[in-house]
Design an enzyme around this catalytic site. Structure first.
Site: not given
Length: 265
Positions: A208-209, A211
């Site tokens: 998720g980095t 996003c």
């Protein structure tokens, strides 16, 4: 009480909660803006990878966007997984008609290597979506996918930035997280340069980095920050979230979007 700044994410859903719409909305909450969403695709996804993905009809995406923008309004838009050329072109058209900065995360593959954008959509990203972006935030794999420029060292990040800027975004953040050494990103508009550096944490739970970074930038822009200020603050927030990333399931866990609330560092 005055209304919070409003940010709209146009992206896919991550059923595991670590990336996509879910990560975007968590980031927006953590950074003090009101997050809203246009779902472009639904994925069956967990810590091990993406087991399935189903894009929504163009009409459903358009209706969601118009519903939010025409009534509530937005101070910034962020895009993520758009899946197909048709959706890329629709979203580019919608953003082009919206008076708000746009952060484009040109999502091509997941953290596990699963394709999230049809190869046929790449040209639409280049010619339709990037030209309406205030800030584009490709990682090194996405840079190679879009421009053919392969970055294997910090020195080549300038060339990558120039290649992406040639498609029309006002600013680009070349994310160097896949290079060895410290985590370095290059923010530039072609004349002004900002090298953003952070320590690399020995933590594999980084789902998720991308996003999260794009949503954090959009949150800053919605608050009225200039691009360099918004990107610098977003980098700081993501660095803390990576440091606090935690195991989930049997694979790669997510970053911790609420790390500041828990006093983590």
């Amino acid at each position: 009480m005055s209304a919070l700044p409003r940010v709209l994410t146009v992206a896919g859903s991550d059923s595991g909660g670590g990336a996509g719409i879910q990560a975007d909305l968590k980031t927006m909450l953590a950074l003090g803006v009101h997050g809203m969403s246009v779902v472009t695709a639904v994925t069956a996804q967990n810590s091990l990878g993406v087991q399935g993905a189903w894009e929504l009809p163009v009409e459903a995406v358009r209706a969601q966007y118009r519903s939010v923008v025409d009534d509530i309004g937005v101070q910034a838009v962020k895009t993520g997984m758009l899946a197909s050329a048709e959706l890329v072109e629709l979203v580019a058209e919608l953003i082009g008609g919206t008076d708000a900065p746009a952060v484009v995360d040109p999502v091509g593959v997941s953290k596990h290597g699963d394709a999230l954008l049809a190869v046929s959509a790449l040209d639409s990203v280049r010619t339709k979506l990037l030209p309406v972006a205030t800030v584009a935030t490709p990682n090194l794999d996405e840079v190679a996918q879009l421009t053919g420029v392969r970055v294997d060292s910090e020195a080549r990040m300038r060339r990558a930035a120039a290649a992406v800027l040639s498609y029309g975004p006002r600013w680009v953040v070349i994310k160097g997280g896949h290079l060895p050494g410290e985590a370095v990103d290059l923010l530039t508009d072609g004349s002004e340069e900002h090298w953003l550096r952070a320590p690399r944490y020995d933590n594999r739970h980084t789902h998720g980095t991308g996003c999260t970074l794009a949503s954090a930038i959009a949150s800053g822009l919605a608050k009225g920050q200039a691009v360099p200020e918004a990107v610098t603050a977003a980098k700081e927030y993501v660095t803390g979230a990576i440091a606090a990333g935690f195991p989930l399931g049997g694979g790669v866990g997510p970053v911790d979007h609420g790390w500041r609330f828990r006093g983590s560092s």
